[in-house]
Design an enzyme around this catalytic site. Structure first.
Site, short mmCIF file in Angstrom:
data_model
loop_
_atom_site.label_atom_id
_atom_site.label_comp_id
_atom_site.label_asym_id
_atom_site.label_seq_id
_atom_site.Cartn_x
_atom_site.Cartn_y
_atom_site.Cartn_z
N MET A 28 -14.62 -58.61 -33.50
CA MET A 28 -14.01 -57.56 -33.00
C MET A 28 -14.88 -58.28 -31.37
SD MET A 28 -15.45 -54.60 -35.33
CE MET A 28 -16.66 -54.08 -34.90
N LEU A 31 -17.36 -62.12 -27.61
CA LEU A 31 -17.26 -63.51 -28.41
C LEU A 31 -18.77 -64.09 -28.08
CD1 LEU A 31 -14.34 -64.93 -29.07
CD2 LEU A 31 -14.91 -63.96 -30.15
N HIS A 32 -19.89 -64.37 -29.64
CA HIS A 32 -20.76 -65.43 -28.53
C HIS A 32 -21.00 -66.85 -29.18
CE1 HIS A 32 -22.14 -63.16 -31.99
NE2 HIS A 32 -22.14 -62.81 -32.00
N HIS A 35 -19.89 -66.71 -33.02
CA HIS A 35 -18.45 -66.91 -32.79
C HIS A 35 -17.99 -68.40 -32.84
CE1 HIS A 35 -18.27 -62.40 -32.16
NE2 HIS A 35 -18.10 -62.39 -33.25
#
Length: 251
Positions: A28, A31-32, A35
């Protein structure tokens, strides 16, 4: 150059010309590094890597939660490029739900427990959108983090139940150095709550029982939805302010 494809028809036309295995990371956005770990696994194991970014409204039982979900498209694109993603599927709601969500996928047992008990309809939305994405992307492998372990289990079950030709690949939870599980929702924490948030991981890994963990978190200022031990894992959901955090560990 990453291909950014907006409609199911546009994506399917692009997908038709791709040879070799396709690895898929549904997200969704916001992003981090969690991910990124999914993308790295997909890149290592496949010829083509596809990322989807779609904040799916049908899985939010609280409209306010949906409205405040972090949107970071520019940063997301950079992260995708750095991880050598081939294409991003970035659809709009009318294209994903031309039926206005009259048709849905529902599981009637495990989805009613834990997070499902506190977020009615949440997993119907998750399973429905994931099935749609699988039908559009047609991946060989799809990658999901173990932080959302109940979600991972339900998606595996859906794939088995409907004889879907995709392998679900679990990836271990990625944590900050202080133990907090990586989550897009962490961006919504105040500085004070971000300092307190790692108490969740510390507590569920050291408490002798789920009840003891729940009491300790409540005493520390968390609004606890549940701490439960199921099949050798300890699951937790708790709020700091308006931000709901989840985690789980093997016990």
């Amino acid at each position: 150059m990453i291909q950014v494809l907006r409609t199911p028809a546009e994506f399917k036309a692009w997908r038709k010309n791709k040879k070799g295995s396709v690895g898929f990371v549904p997200t969704m956005g916001a992003l981090h590094s969690g991910h990124e770990e999914l993308m790295k696994n997909a890149r290592r194991e496949n010829d083509v890597v596809v990322l989807s970014i779609f904040v799916n409204p049908t899985q939010f039982n609280d409209p306010k939660d949906f409205e405040k979900y972090p949107l970071t498209w520019g940063q997301d694109l950079t992260i995708a490029e750095n991880n050598k993603v081939d294409a991003i599927f970035y659809p709009r709601y009318p294209d994903m739900y031309p039926d206005e969500y009259r048709y849905k996928v529902a599981e009637n047992s495990y989805s009613k427990l834990l997070d499902g008990a506190h977020r009615p309809g949440h997993f119907d939305g998750v399973l429905s959108v994931v099935m749609k994405l699988f039908n559009i992307v047609a991946p060989n492998k799809a990658y999901f983090g173990e932080k959302d372990f109940q979600q991972l289990t339900l998606i595996k079950g859906m794939v088995d139940a409907f004889f879907m030709d995709v392998e679900i690949v679990p990836v271990a939870t990625v944590r900050d150095s202080d133990g907090l599980a990586k989550s897009s929702r962490n961006l919504l924490l105040s500085a004070q709550d971000r300092e307190k948030a790692p108490t969740i991981y510390k507590t569920i890994t050291t408490a002798k029982s789920a009840d003891e963990a729940a009491k300790a978190l409540t005493a520390a200022g968390f609004d606890v939805d549940y701490v439960t031990d199921v099949h050798g894992r300890r699951f937790v959901a708790a709020r700091l302010g308006s931000v709901r955090l989840i985690d789980n560990v093997q016990i």
